[in-house]
Design a protein around this motif. Sequence first.
Motif, mmCIF file in Angstrom:
data_model
loop_
_atom_site.group_PDB
_atom_site.id
_atom_site.type_symbol
_atom_site.label_atom_id
_atom_site.label_comp_id
_atom_site.label_asym_id
_atom_site.label_seq_id
_atom_site.Cartn_x
_atom_site.Cartn_y
_atom_site.Cartn_z
ATOM 1 N N PRO A 107 -21.615 29.932 20.934
ATOM 2 C CA PRO A 107 -20.691 28.745 20.308
ATOM 3 C C PRO A 107 -19.582 29.129 19.874
ATOM 4 N N GLY A 108 -18.459 28.515 19.733
ATOM 5 C CA GLY A 108 -17.127 28.790 19.096
ATOM 6 C C GLY A 108 -16.525 27.330 18.523
ATOM 7 N N ILE A 109 -15.451 27.418 17.761
ATOM 8 C CA ILE A 109 -14.974 26.525 16.912
ATOM 9 C C ILE A 109 -14.166 25.618 18.102
ATOM 10 N N THR A 110 -14.564 24.443 18.392
ATOM 11 C CA THR A 110 -13.791 23.398 19.142
ATOM 12 C C THR A 110 -12.581 22.813 18.485
ATOM 13 N N ALA A 111 -11.479 22.774 19.248
ATOM 14 C CA ALA A 111 -10.403 21.980 18.731
ATOM 15 C C ALA A 111 -10.454 20.691 17.659
ATOM 16 N N ALA A 112 -11.373 19.959 18.096
ATOM 17 C CA ALA A 112 -11.738 18.696 17.258
ATOM 18 C C ALA A 112 -12.088 19.329 15.738
ATOM 19 N N CYS A 113 -12.734 20.292 15.527
ATOM 20 C CA CYS A 113 -13.109 21.162 14.155
ATOM 21 C C CYS A 113 -11.774 21.760 13.736
ATOM 22 N N SER A 114 -11.226 22.679 14.440
ATOM 23 C CA SER A 114 -10.074 23.514 13.916
ATOM 24 C C SER A 114 -9.049 22.657 13.593
ATOM 25 N N GLY A 115 -8.714 21.682 14.395
ATOM 26 C CA GLY A 115 -7.526 20.842 14.360
ATOM 27 C C GLY A 115 -7.595 19.624 13.101
ATOM 28 N N ALA A 116 -9.060 19.276 12.979
ATOM 29 C CA ALA A 116 -9.368 18.428 11.747
ATOM 30 C C ALA A 116 -9.106 19.077 10.488
ATOM 31 N N ALA A 117 -9.501 20.584 10.348
ATOM 32 C CA ALA A 117 -9.347 21.118 9.172
ATOM 33 C C ALA A 117 -7.915 21.464 8.631
ATOM 34 N N LEU A 118 -7.144 21.417 9.781
ATOM 35 C CA LEU A 118 -5.558 21.601 9.477
ATOM 36 C C LEU A 118 -5.046 20.084 8.871
ATOM 37 N N GLY A 120 -7.058 17.854 7.267
ATOM 38 C CA GLY A 120 -7.628 17.292 6.112
ATOM 39 C C GLY A 120 -8.996 17.259 6.294
ATOM 40 N N ALA A 121 -9.436 15.986 6.473
ATOM 41 C CA ALA A 121 -10.942 15.522 6.698
ATOM 42 C C ALA A 121 -10.986 14.277 7.532
ATOM 43 N N PRO A 122 -10.514 14.122 8.801
ATOM 44 C CA PRO A 122 -10.635 12.771 9.399
ATOM 45 C C PRO A 122 -11.863 12.602 10.003
ATOM 46 N N LEU A 123 -12.643 13.760 10.220
ATOM 47 C CA LEU A 123 -13.772 13.537 11.056
ATOM 48 C C LEU A 123 -15.252 13.680 10.003
ATOM 49 N N ILE A 124 -15.045 13.160 8.826
ATOM 50 C CA ILE A 124 -16.434 13.122 7.828
ATOM 51 C C ILE A 124 -17.393 12.351 8.309
ATOM 52 N N HIS A 125 -17.057 11.404 8.816
ATOM 53 C CA HIS A 125 -18.005 10.421 9.352
ATOM 54 C C HIS A 125 -18.142 10.238 10.967
ATOM 55 N N ASP A 126 -18.836 9.608 11.571
ATOM 56 C CA ASP A 126 -18.870 9.365 12.980
ATOM 57 C C ASP A 126 -17.754 9.547 13.691
ATOM 58 N N PHE A 127 -17.760 10.347 14.866
ATOM 59 C CA PHE A 127 -16.455 10.182 15.596
ATOM 60 C C PHE A 127 -17.000 10.436 17.165
ATOM 61 N N SER A 128 -15.980 10.296 17.785
ATOM 62 C CA SER A 128 -15.973 10.440 19.230
ATOM 63 C C SER A 128 -15.023 11.588 19.844
ATOM 64 N N ILE A 129 -14.985 12.356 20.774
ATOM 65 C CA ILE A 129 -14.268 13.138 21.304
ATOM 66 C C ILE A 129 -14.063 12.658 22.777
ATOM 67 N N VAL A 157 -11.086 11.524 18.390
ATOM 68 C CA VAL A 157 -10.164 12.858 18.858
ATOM 69 C C VAL A 157 -9.837 12.748 20.652
ATOM 70 N N LEU A 158 -8.610 13.129 20.831
ATOM 71 C CA LEU A 158 -8.260 12.991 22.172
ATOM 72 C C LEU A 158 -7.720 14.427 22.558
ATOM 73 N N TYR A 159 -8.665 15.007 23.597
ATOM 74 C CA TYR A 159 -7.993 16.180 24.253
ATOM 75 C C TYR A 159 -7.448 15.869 25.448
ATOM 76 N N PHE A 217 -1.412 20.831 25.175
ATOM 77 C CA PHE A 217 -1.756 21.974 24.028
ATOM 78 C C PHE A 217 -2.035 21.309 22.701
ATOM 79 N N THR A 218 -1.990 19.955 23.057
ATOM 80 C CA THR A 218 -2.089 19.065 21.442
ATOM 81 C C THR A 218 -3.414 18.373 21.459
ATOM 82 N N THR A 219 -3.975 18.326 20.538
ATOM 83 C CA THR A 219 -5.254 17.444 20.067
ATOM 84 C C THR A 219 -5.037 16.359 18.994
ATOM 85 N N VAL A 220 -5.074 15.174 19.478
ATOM 86 C CA VAL A 220 -4.879 13.952 18.780
ATOM 87 C C VAL A 220 -6.186 13.391 17.862
#
Length: 243
Positions: A107-118, A120-129, A157-159, A217-220
């Motif tokens: 496993p590795g760090i997916t963009a949802a996690c690495s982008g969220a960290a930049l 703040g904390a947008p995914l602390i509760h339930d979320f969908s990718i 999160v939109l890939y 190359f953008t994660t929304v």
Amino acid sequence: MKIYVVGIGPGSLDHMTPYAKAAIEKSDVVVGYTVYVELVREMTRGKEVLSTPMKKEVDRCKIALDAALENKTVAFVCSGDAGVYGMAGIMIQVAKDHPEVEIEVVPGITAACSGAALLGAPLIHDFSIISLSDLLTPWDLIMKRVKLAAEADMSIVLYNPKSKKRRDYIDKAVDAILEFRSPDTPSGYVKMIGREGEMTKICKLTDLKDNDDIDMFTTVFIGNSTTEIINGRIVTPRGYKNV
């Protein structure tokens, strides 16, 4: 006779797990999409490197399998997490007639996690990718998932939000989300996560439309009905009391 399907994270070696690095180091052959192989180039010295351009996913899996059948240890690298829009599933499918080949998903760090960290904390509760790429998934099904995630009041999160051929897909997704979400919903995007040219932007939901910054190359990130901006960071409360 082994294949490591390695998620190398968002791009920077600093974001790669020690186990992912070890898997590459233990391998005789490194296989992957040209761009991703280049990201780990300094780790491939003395190894056989085999790469293909975009849209050659099955071919890459066959290359990795052929190398493993020659009794070589293979690191099949992909960005983010190998099991989240990565190559783990298709590699297992391609090798289904060769149970003698051991396949280990790293496993590795997916963009949802690495982008969220930049952001703040947008995914602390339930979320969908959800990926907006319709190369492998019908557009009607993608839009159904977007609408249901919005109706369920999940952060989203939109890939793959936009490409040269799909310039209005993010706009259509935003319009669908606006049926259930306020135009001022805290949102944001991160471009080139962990790579040269990295940029982050916090904005409103409607600011995602007609936005030339957004590309493949953008994660929304789109907040839910409780998401707020605190000191320049997106936060989706989980519901803790007395905060």
